[in-house]
Design a protein around this motif. Structure first.
Motif, PDB file in Angstrom:
ATOM      1  N   VAL A  66       0.842  -1.195   0.000  1.00  0.00           N
ATOM      2  CA  VAL A  66       0.000   0.000   0.000  1.00  0.00           C
ATOM      3  C   VAL A  66       0.880   1.250   0.000  1.00  0.00           C
ATOM      4  CG1 VAL A  66      -1.723   1.302   1.326  1.00  0.00           C
ATOM      5  CG2 VAL A  66      -1.941  -1.173   1.084  1.00  0.00           C
ATOM      6  N   LEU A  67       1.958   1.215   0.767  1.00  0.00           N
ATOM      7  CA  LEU A  67       2.895   2.333   0.830  1.00  0.00           C
ATOM      8  C   LEU A  67       3.527   2.571  -0.546  1.00  0.00           C
ATOM      9  CD1 LEU A  67       4.472   4.452   2.472  1.00  0.00           C
ATOM     10  CD2 LEU A  67       6.073   2.638   3.089  1.00  0.00           C
ATOM     11  N   CYS A  68       3.949   1.512  -1.211  1.00  0.00           N
ATOM     12  CA  CYS A  68       4.533   1.637  -2.556  1.00  0.00           C
ATOM     13  C   CYS A  68       3.543   2.283  -3.528  1.00  0.00           C
ATOM     14  CB  CYS A  68       4.959   0.275  -3.093  1.00  0.00           C
ATOM     15  SG  CYS A  68       6.397  -0.426  -2.262  1.00  0.00           S
ATOM     16  N   ALA A  69       2.305   1.807  -3.499  1.00  0.00           N
ATOM     17  CA  ALA A  69       1.279   2.353  -4.390  1.00  0.00           C
ATOM     18  C   ALA A  69       1.007   3.824  -4.065  1.00  0.00           C
ATOM     19  CB  ALA A  69      -0.002   1.532  -4.283  1.00  0.00           C
ATOM     20  N   GLY A  70       0.950   4.155  -2.783  1.00  0.00           N
ATOM     21  CA  GLY A  70       0.703   5.537  -2.381  1.00  0.00           C
ATOM     22  C   GLY A  70       1.824   6.469  -2.799  1.00  0.00           C
ATOM     23  N   ARG A  80       9.302   0.102  -5.568  1.00  0.00           N
ATOM     24  CA  ARG A  80       9.200  -1.348  -5.403  1.00  0.00           C
ATOM     25  C   ARG A  80       9.238  -1.704  -3.924  1.00  0.00           C
ATOM     26  NH1 ARG A  80      14.385  -3.171  -7.977  1.00  0.00           N
ATOM     27  NH2 ARG A  80      14.983  -1.421  -6.693  1.00  0.00           N
ATOM     28  N   PRO A  81       8.646  -2.809  -3.541  1.00  0.00           N
ATOM     29  CA  PRO A  81       8.765  -3.255  -2.149  1.00  0.00           C
ATOM     30  C   PRO A  81      10.225  -3.341  -1.706  1.00  0.00           C
ATOM     31  CG  PRO A  81       7.083  -4.531  -3.256  1.00  0.00           C
ATOM     32  CD  PRO A  81       7.746  -3.686  -4.315  1.00  0.00           C
ATOM     33  N   ARG A  82      11.125  -3.710  -2.605  1.00  0.00           N
ATOM     34  CA  ARG A  82      12.549  -3.800  -2.263  1.00  0.00           C
ATOM     35  C   ARG A  82      13.093  -2.432  -1.835  1.00  0.00           C
ATOM     36  NH1 ARG A  82      15.494  -6.708   0.218  1.00  0.00           N
ATOM     37  NH2 ARG A  82      14.369  -8.376  -0.752  1.00  0.00           N
ATOM     38  N   ASP A  83      12.593  -1.342  -2.449  1.00  0.00           N
ATOM     39  CA  ASP A  83      13.015   0.004  -2.040  1.00  0.00           C
ATOM     40  C   ASP A  83      12.672   0.249  -0.576  1.00  0.00           C
ATOM     41  OD1 ASP A  83      13.985   0.859  -4.601  1.00  0.00           O
ATOM     42  OD2 ASP A  83      11.907   1.234  -5.222  1.00  0.00           O
ATOM     43  N   VAL A  84      11.476  -0.166  -0.190  1.00  0.00           N
ATOM     44  CA  VAL A  84      11.036   0.016   1.197  1.00  0.00           C
ATOM     45  C   VAL A  84      11.848  -0.880   2.129  1.00  0.00           C
ATOM     46  CG1 VAL A  84       9.086  -0.169   2.798  1.00  0.00           C
ATOM     47  CG2 VAL A  84       8.707   0.687   0.464  1.00  0.00           C
ATOM     48  N   LEU A  85      12.015  -2.135   1.764  1.00  0.00           N
ATOM     49  CA  LEU A  85      12.731  -3.075   2.630  1.00  0.00           C
ATOM     50  C   LEU A  85      14.206  -2.716   2.795  1.00  0.00           C
ATOM     51  CD1 LEU A  85      11.093  -6.374   1.365  1.00  0.00           C
ATOM     52  CD2 LEU A  85      10.572  -5.119   3.465  1.00  0.00           C
ATOM     53  N   ASP A  86      14.804  -2.159   1.757  1.00  0.00           N
ATOM     54  CA  ASP A  86      16.216  -1.774   1.831  1.00  0.00           C
ATOM     55  C   ASP A  86      16.418  -0.449   2.560  1.00  0.00           C
ATOM     56  OD1 ASP A  86      16.983  -4.057   0.498  1.00  0.00           O
ATOM     57  OD2 ASP A  86      17.321  -3.054  -1.429  1.00  0.00           O
ATOM     58  N   HIS A  87      15.376   0.336   2.708  1.00  0.00           N
ATOM     59  CA  HIS A  87      15.436   1.657   3.354  1.00  0.00           C
ATOM     60  C   HIS A  87      14.258   1.714   4.330  1.00  0.00           C
ATOM     61  CE1 HIS A  87      17.359   1.872  -0.577  1.00  0.00           C
ATOM     62  NE2 HIS A  87      18.265   2.568   0.079  1.00  0.00           N
ATOM     63  N   PHE A  88      14.400   1.004   5.443  1.00  0.00           N
ATOM     64  CA  PHE A  88      13.261   0.634   6.282  1.00  0.00           C
ATOM     65  C   PHE A  88      12.923   1.612   7.407  1.00  0.00           C
ATOM     66  CE2 PHE A  88      10.760  -2.853   8.481  1.00  0.00           C
ATOM     67  CZ  PHE A  88       9.832  -2.955   7.464  1.00  0.00           C
ATOM     68  N   ALA A  90      11.239   5.878   7.668  1.00  0.00           N
ATOM     69  CA  ALA A  90      10.700   6.966   6.846  1.00  0.00           C
ATOM     70  C   ALA A  90      11.829   7.884   6.384  1.00  0.00           C
ATOM     71  CB  ALA A  90       9.643   7.746   7.628  1.00  0.00           C
ATOM     72  N   ASP A  91      12.790   8.177   7.266  1.00  0.00           N
ATOM     73  CA  ASP A  91      13.934   9.015   6.894  1.00  0.00           C
ATOM     74  C   ASP A  91      14.745   8.395   5.761  1.00  0.00           C
ATOM     75  OD1 ASP A  91      13.635  11.199   8.616  1.00  0.00           O
ATOM     76  OD2 ASP A  91      14.839  10.295  10.192  1.00  0.00           O
ATOM     77  N   ALA A  92      15.114   7.133   5.914  1.00  0.00           N
ATOM     78  CA  ALA A  92      15.944   6.464   4.913  1.00  0.00           C
ATOM     79  C   ALA A  92      15.214   6.352   3.577  1.00  0.00           C
ATOM     80  CB  ALA A  92      16.364   5.082   5.406  1.00  0.00           C
ATOM     81  N   LEU A  93      13.931   6.055   3.615  1.00  0.00           N
ATOM     82  CA  LEU A  93      13.156   5.943   2.395  1.00  0.00           C
ATOM     83  C   LEU A  93      13.053   7.297   1.696  1.00  0.00           C
ATOM     84  CD1 LEU A  93      11.563   4.013   0.601  1.00  0.00           C
ATOM     85  CD2 LEU A  93       9.546   4.505   2.004  1.00  0.00           C
ATOM     86  N   GLY A  94      12.824   8.353   2.465  1.00  0.00           N
ATOM     87  CA  GLY A  94      12.764   9.699   1.883  1.00  0.00           C
ATOM     88  C   GLY A  94      14.062  10.078   1.199  1.00  0.00           C
ATOM     89  N   ARG A  95      15.185   9.827   1.865  1.00  0.00           N
ATOM     90  CA  ARG A  95      16.489  10.149   1.268  1.00  0.00           C
ATOM     91  C   ARG A  95      16.731   9.311   0.015  1.00  0.00           C
ATOM     92  NH1 ARG A  95      17.922   9.907   6.668  1.00  0.00           N
ATOM     93  NH2 ARG A  95      18.913   7.863   6.347  1.00  0.00           N
TER      94      ARG A  95
END
Length: 105
Positions: A66-70, A80-88, A90-95
Protein backbone atom coordinates in the motif's frame (compact mmCIF):
# COMPACT_ATOMS: atom_id res chain seq x y z
CA UNK A 1 18.44 34.16 -9.19
CA UNK A 2 21.26 35.94 -7.42
CA UNK A 3 23.90 33.36 -6.43
CA UNK A 4 24.20 34.87 -2.95
CA UNK A 5 20.52 34.24 -2.20
CA UNK A 6 19.39 31.01 -0.60
CA UNK A 7 17.11 29.01 -2.89
CA UNK A 8 13.45 29.34 -2.02
CA UNK A 9 11.31 26.38 -1.04
CA UNK A 10 9.05 24.61 -3.50
CA UNK A 11 5.57 23.28 -2.68
CA UNK A 12 7.07 19.79 -2.26
CA UNK A 13 9.38 21.01 0.47
CA UNK A 14 12.58 21.18 -1.54
CA UNK A 15 14.31 23.99 -3.37
CA UNK A 16 13.14 25.50 -6.62
CA UNK A 17 16.08 23.76 -8.31
CA UNK A 18 14.95 20.35 -7.01
CA UNK A 19 11.37 21.03 -8.06
CA UNK A 20 12.53 22.14 -11.50
CA UNK A 21 14.52 18.93 -11.83
CA UNK A 22 11.40 16.94 -10.93
CA UNK A 23 12.85 15.60 -7.69
CA UNK A 24 10.86 15.66 -4.48
CA UNK A 25 12.88 16.77 -1.48
CA UNK A 26 13.79 14.01 0.97
CA UNK A 27 11.91 15.87 3.71
CA UNK A 28 8.76 15.99 1.59
CA UNK A 29 8.88 12.24 0.98
CA UNK A 30 9.64 11.54 4.66
CA UNK A 31 6.78 13.79 5.80
CA UNK A 32 4.39 12.13 3.38
CA UNK A 33 5.44 8.64 4.53
CA UNK A 34 4.91 9.62 8.19
CA UNK A 35 1.47 11.12 7.47
CA UNK A 36 0.45 8.17 5.30
CA UNK A 37 1.52 5.60 7.88
CA UNK A 38 -0.20 7.54 10.66
CA UNK A 39 -3.44 7.39 8.69
CA UNK A 40 -3.08 3.68 7.88
CA UNK A 41 -2.04 2.77 11.42
CA UNK A 42 -4.69 5.08 12.94
CA UNK A 43 -2.21 7.00 15.11
CA UNK A 44 -1.08 10.61 15.27
CA UNK A 45 1.83 11.59 13.01
CA UNK A 46 3.48 12.97 16.16
CA UNK A 47 3.69 9.38 17.45
CA UNK A 48 5.91 8.34 14.53
CA UNK A 49 9.65 8.89 14.80
CA UNK A 50 10.96 8.95 11.21
CA UNK A 51 14.06 7.07 12.39
CA UNK A 52 12.05 4.13 13.78
CA UNK A 53 12.21 0.94 11.69
CA UNK A 54 8.92 0.51 9.90
CA UNK A 55 8.29 -2.98 11.28
CA UNK A 56 8.36 -1.52 14.81
CA UNK A 57 5.50 0.76 13.68
CA UNK A 58 3.47 -2.25 12.56
CA UNK A 59 4.30 -2.14 8.85
CA UNK A 60 3.91 -5.58 7.30
CA UNK A 61 4.03 -6.88 3.73
CA UNK A 62 0.51 -5.69 2.93
CA UNK A 63 1.23 -2.22 4.32
CA UNK A 64 4.47 -2.14 2.30
CA UNK A 65 2.50 -2.73 -0.90
CA UNK A 66 0.00 0.00 0.00
CA UNK A 67 2.90 2.33 0.83
CA UNK A 68 4.53 1.64 -2.56
CA UNK A 69 1.28 2.35 -4.39
CA UNK A 70 0.70 5.54 -2.38
CA UNK A 71 4.21 6.85 -3.03
CA UNK A 72 3.86 6.09 -6.74
CA UNK A 73 0.53 7.91 -6.89
CA UNK A 74 1.69 10.92 -4.85
CA UNK A 75 5.12 11.48 -6.39
CA UNK A 76 4.66 9.85 -9.80
CA UNK A 77 7.57 7.48 -9.35
CA UNK A 78 7.77 3.70 -9.33
CA UNK A 79 8.49 2.35 -5.86
CA UNK A 80 9.20 -1.35 -5.40
CA UNK A 81 8.76 -3.26 -2.15
CA UNK A 82 12.55 -3.80 -2.26
CA UNK A 83 13.02 0.00 -2.04
CA UNK A 84 11.04 0.02 1.20
CA UNK A 85 12.73 -3.08 2.63
CA UNK A 86 16.22 -1.77 1.83
CA UNK A 87 15.44 1.66 3.35
CA UNK A 88 13.26 0.63 6.28
CA UNK A 89 12.66 3.95 8.06
CA UNK A 90 10.70 6.97 6.85
CA UNK A 91 13.93 9.02 6.89
CA UNK A 92 15.94 6.46 4.91
CA UNK A 93 13.16 5.94 2.40
CA UNK A 94 12.76 9.70 1.88
CA UNK A 95 16.49 10.15 1.27
CA UNK A 96 16.62 7.14 -1.06
CA UNK A 97 13.66 8.17 -3.18
CA UNK A 98 14.79 11.80 -3.44
CA UNK A 99 18.34 10.81 -4.41
CA UNK A 100 17.43 7.96 -6.74
CA UNK A 101 15.17 9.95 -9.01
CA UNK A 102 16.70 11.09 -12.29
CA UNK A 103 16.10 14.69 -13.28
CA UNK A 104 12.76 15.21 -14.98
CA UNK A 105 11.00 12.24 -13.38
Amino acid sequence: MNHTQAPSASPLGGTEQEAAAGRPAAGAVTGWVVAFLAEILDISPDEIDPATPLDELGVDSATTLVLCAGLAARFGIPVRPRDVLDHFTADALGRHLAAALPAGV
